[in-house]
Scaffold this motif. Structure first.
Motif, short mmCIF file in Angstrom:
data_model
loop_
_atom_site.label_atom_id
_atom_site.label_comp_id
_atom_site.label_asym_id
_atom_site.label_seq_id
_atom_site.Cartn_x
_atom_site.Cartn_y
_atom_site.Cartn_z
N TYR A 104 0.85 -1.18 0.00
CA TYR A 104 0.00 0.00 0.00
C TYR A 104 0.89 1.23 0.00
CZ TYR A 104 -4.75 1.76 0.40
OH TYR A 104 -5.97 2.33 0.12
N TYR A 105 0.93 1.94 -1.15
CA TYR A 105 1.65 3.19 -1.27
C TYR A 105 0.76 4.28 -0.67
CZ TYR A 105 4.81 0.56 -4.24
OH TYR A 105 5.71 -0.37 -4.72
N THR A 106 1.11 4.71 0.53
CA THR A 106 0.18 5.44 1.39
C THR A 106 0.45 6.93 1.38
OG1 THR A 106 0.19 3.50 2.84
CG2 THR A 106 -0.78 5.50 3.72
N LEU A 115 -5.72 1.99 11.12
CA LEU A 115 -5.89 0.97 10.08
C LEU A 115 -4.58 0.70 9.36
CD1 LEU A 115 -9.39 1.82 8.56
CD2 LEU A 115 -8.81 0.28 10.43
N VAL A 116 -3.72 1.72 9.26
CA VAL A 116 -2.38 1.50 8.71
C VAL A 116 -1.63 0.52 9.60
CG1 VAL A 116 -0.21 2.59 8.03
CG2 VAL A 116 -2.36 3.83 7.74
N THR A 117 -1.70 0.75 10.92
CA THR A 117 -1.05 -0.15 11.87
C THR A 117 -1.57 -1.57 11.71
OG1 THR A 117 -1.00 1.71 13.42
CG2 THR A 117 -0.41 -0.45 14.29
N ASP A 118 -2.90 -1.72 11.69
CA ASP A 118 -3.50 -3.05 11.58
C ASP A 118 -3.07 -3.75 10.30
OD1 ASP A 118 -4.78 -2.17 13.84
OD2 ASP A 118 -6.81 -2.27 13.04
N TRP A 119 -3.06 -3.00 9.20
CA TRP A 119 -2.73 -3.58 7.89
C TRP A 119 -1.27 -4.02 7.85
CZ3 TRP A 119 -6.00 -5.56 4.81
CH2 TRP A 119 -5.77 -5.72 3.44
N TYR A 120 -0.40 -3.22 8.45
CA TYR A 120 1.02 -3.58 8.51
C TYR A 120 1.25 -4.79 9.40
CZ TYR A 120 5.89 -3.37 9.98
OH TYR A 120 7.19 -3.71 10.30
N ALA A 122 -0.71 -7.12 9.99
CA ALA A 122 -1.24 -8.30 9.30
C ALA A 122 -0.30 -8.83 8.23
CB ALA A 122 -2.59 -7.97 8.66
N GLY A 123 0.84 -8.14 8.00
CA GLY A 123 1.86 -8.67 7.11
C GLY A 123 2.00 -7.96 5.79
N ASN A 124 1.25 -6.89 5.57
CA ASN A 124 1.32 -6.17 4.31
C ASN A 124 2.41 -5.09 4.37
OD1 ASN A 124 -1.19 -7.29 2.87
ND2 ASN A 124 -1.98 -6.66 4.88
N GLU A 125 2.85 -4.65 3.20
CA GLU A 125 3.89 -3.63 3.12
C GLU A 125 3.26 -2.24 3.08
OE1 GLU A 125 7.68 -2.16 0.36
OE2 GLU A 125 6.23 -3.59 -0.46
#
Length: 520
Positions: A104-106, A115-120, A122-125
């Protein structure tokens, strides 16, 4: 205050503007003569140097090389954008049984930090896309994004390795700045010539020790050995091609494009060229393929959503089909680059760590604001700025972050200041309320959940829950993203200031469109 119905009315307009500007190609952005590229393969050796080449890295044969589908998303992270991604990925498994990860280029306008924290976690970049979505960005837009993502979302600075330029507008100076700031890679350049054509620029990711080899016709001062940035990587964005070949390129959000010179969007035609381009890459030298998305365009939960079930089904049908092709993996940019730097053959993928899946071993009953929903529920702070509300585990600032002040002082009127993530603790193991790491960097435990790929052809393809059918229930993710913000994904009432920002955003998009047109 303006009602949410007005937001619903304007969002399709904003989506339409973005669709017309960002990530569009009209033809080749490079050529062999414009590139003037030459690389000494005897000196340029992995893992820190790689020549621009259509051949798989490390001297592997294409038959020993995985087929990678790189899935990325750009712009703000909100519950509705994560829902949009999950409807394509949450029900899938790679050949090793792991759910695919993505990049995710944020950018930060309208981003919900928790949600950025949660997504990261969970193993996403999580990668950099500037603070306020500015093409050819000044340095404070890039560094400010790093600081805010670190301080308000708890993303370790060392984990933010990549960058993509908004509108794909960048310059030689942009690349030099990224290298100076310690980024590992950029992914803004286009591979715009089919793999089946002579002079294709569909190179595997490469370092800029010998300059750039893509976008040589699009960016001033690029190529012919420039810029020389040893150890800095370019991950090209691989175009898709309809029946017109090189004259029919598609890049970001291809499902928004018309195909084959027609005047209306046709999901059947889009699915056909997605499959055809994949097959061309698969049967050539296994150059990666990319699905580069702006999730707002395929979100069904955003107010005013216009995406059709037919389009969602078409994208899922493509991924279903791609996963039936042997040795196909859906990956993040980070995972692709990890393999390119250490290109193990298919027979060794079973032990290749970056493609495995692991879950942080944290007691689910522990109340800790750490990016794991069952642990952090009830602990997240709501930063109720009128124009820019968001949630975070890391304490609300006194004012929203900006490029000139990406790290405002914390607001402590309602309680004790929260602690920032230290460099020696992993995000899921840090308690920003207590300022405590529940492990050390050497003892933080993760549980490996990958399965053996197996010899003799076992588990060579991925899995997915059936995503066929025309109904919303058939195509909705089997495990949709659930926001833990107490709002069940609903957007807050929108204040007048948001509309000022929206107008500025539209103007910026139009300026970006002009810049994109000029460079093409």
């Amino acid at each position: 205050m303006l009602p949410i119905t007005l937001l619903a009315a304007v969002l399709p307009l904003l989506s339409s503007v973005l669709a017309q500007e960002e990530g569009q190609l009209s033809g080749p952005t490079s050529s062999s003569s414009a590139a003037g590229y030459s690389c000494d393969a005897s000196k340029c050796k992995l893992p820190d140097c790689n020549c621009a080449s259509t051949d798989p890295p490390g001297g592997l044969k294409p038959s020993d090389t995985p087929m990678f589908v790189v899935f990325t998303a750009d712009d703000a992270i909100q519950s509705y954008t994560l829902d949009a991604v999950n409807q394509f990925l949450a029900h899938r498994k790679n050949p090793n049984g792991c759910q695919p990860k993505m990049t995710y280029y944020t950018s930060l306008n309208y981003t919900n930090y928790t949600l950025v924290t949660d997504w990261y976690v969970a193993g996403n970049e999580i990668a950099d896309h500037t603070m306020t979505h500015v093409g050819t960005p000044p340095e404070d837009e890039v560094t400010g994004n790093l600081i805010a993502l670190n301080q308000l979302a708890g993303i370790p600075l060392k984990s933010i390795q990549g960058f993509r330029a908004p509108y794909l507008n960048y310059s030689v100076d942009t690349l030099k700045m990224l290298a100076k700031l310690g980024f590992t890679y950029d992914s803004s350049a286009s591979a715009s010539i089919p793999v089946t054509d002579d002079g294709t620029d569909a190179y595997w990711p490469y370092t800029l020790d010998y300059g750039m080899a893509n976008d040589c016709l699009a960016v001033d001062g690029l190529c012919k050995g420039e810029p020389k940035l040893p150890g800095f990587w370019e991950i090209p964005m691989y175009a898709l091609f309809d029946n017109r070949g090189v004259d029919g390129p598609h890049l970001m959000d291809p499902w928004l494009d018309t195909a084959n010179g027609e005047t209306t969007v046709n999901d059947t035609a889009t699915l056909e060229y997605l499959k055809n381009t994949f097959t061309a890459h698969y049967n050539a030298k296994r150059q990666p393929l990319g699905l580069y998305t702006h999730p707002i365009h395929v979100s069904r939960s955003v107010p005013g959503a216009t995406v059709t079930n037919s389009t969602i089904k078409m994208i899922n049908d493509f991924l279903d089909w791609a996963q039936t092709q042997p040795n196909t993996w859906i990956v993040s940019s980070e995972q692709l680059l990890a393999w390119v730097r250490n290109p193990v053959p298919l027979s060794q993928l079973d032990s290749f760590e970056p493609l495995k899946c692991s879950t942080p071993a944290v007691d689910p009953s522990l109340k800790i604001c750490n990016g794991i929903p069952q642990n952090e529920e009830g602990l997240i702070a709501h930063c109720a700025f009128p124009d820019f509300p968001f949630y975070t585990c890391y304490g609300c600032p006194q004012e929203p972050p900006t490029p000139s002040q990406p790290s405002p002082p914390q607001a402590t009127e309602s309680g004790q200041a929260r602690f920032r993530l230290p460099a020696n603790c992993s995000t899921p193991f840090f308690d920003p309320i207590k300022g405590e790491c529940i492990c050390t960097s050497s003892t933080c435990a993760f549980t490996d959940q990958s399965r053996p790929i197996g010899p003799n052809g076992a588990n060579l393809t991925g899995d997915q829950v059936s995503s066929s059918g025309d109904s919303a229930s058939a195509t909705q993710s089997s495990d949709p993203y659930v926001p833990f913000n107490g709002k069940n994904g609903a957007l807050p009432t929108v204040s007048g200031g948001v509309w000022t920002a929206a107008i500025v955003g539209v103007v910026g998009a139009l300026v970006g469109a002009y810049g994109a047109a000029v460079r093409l």
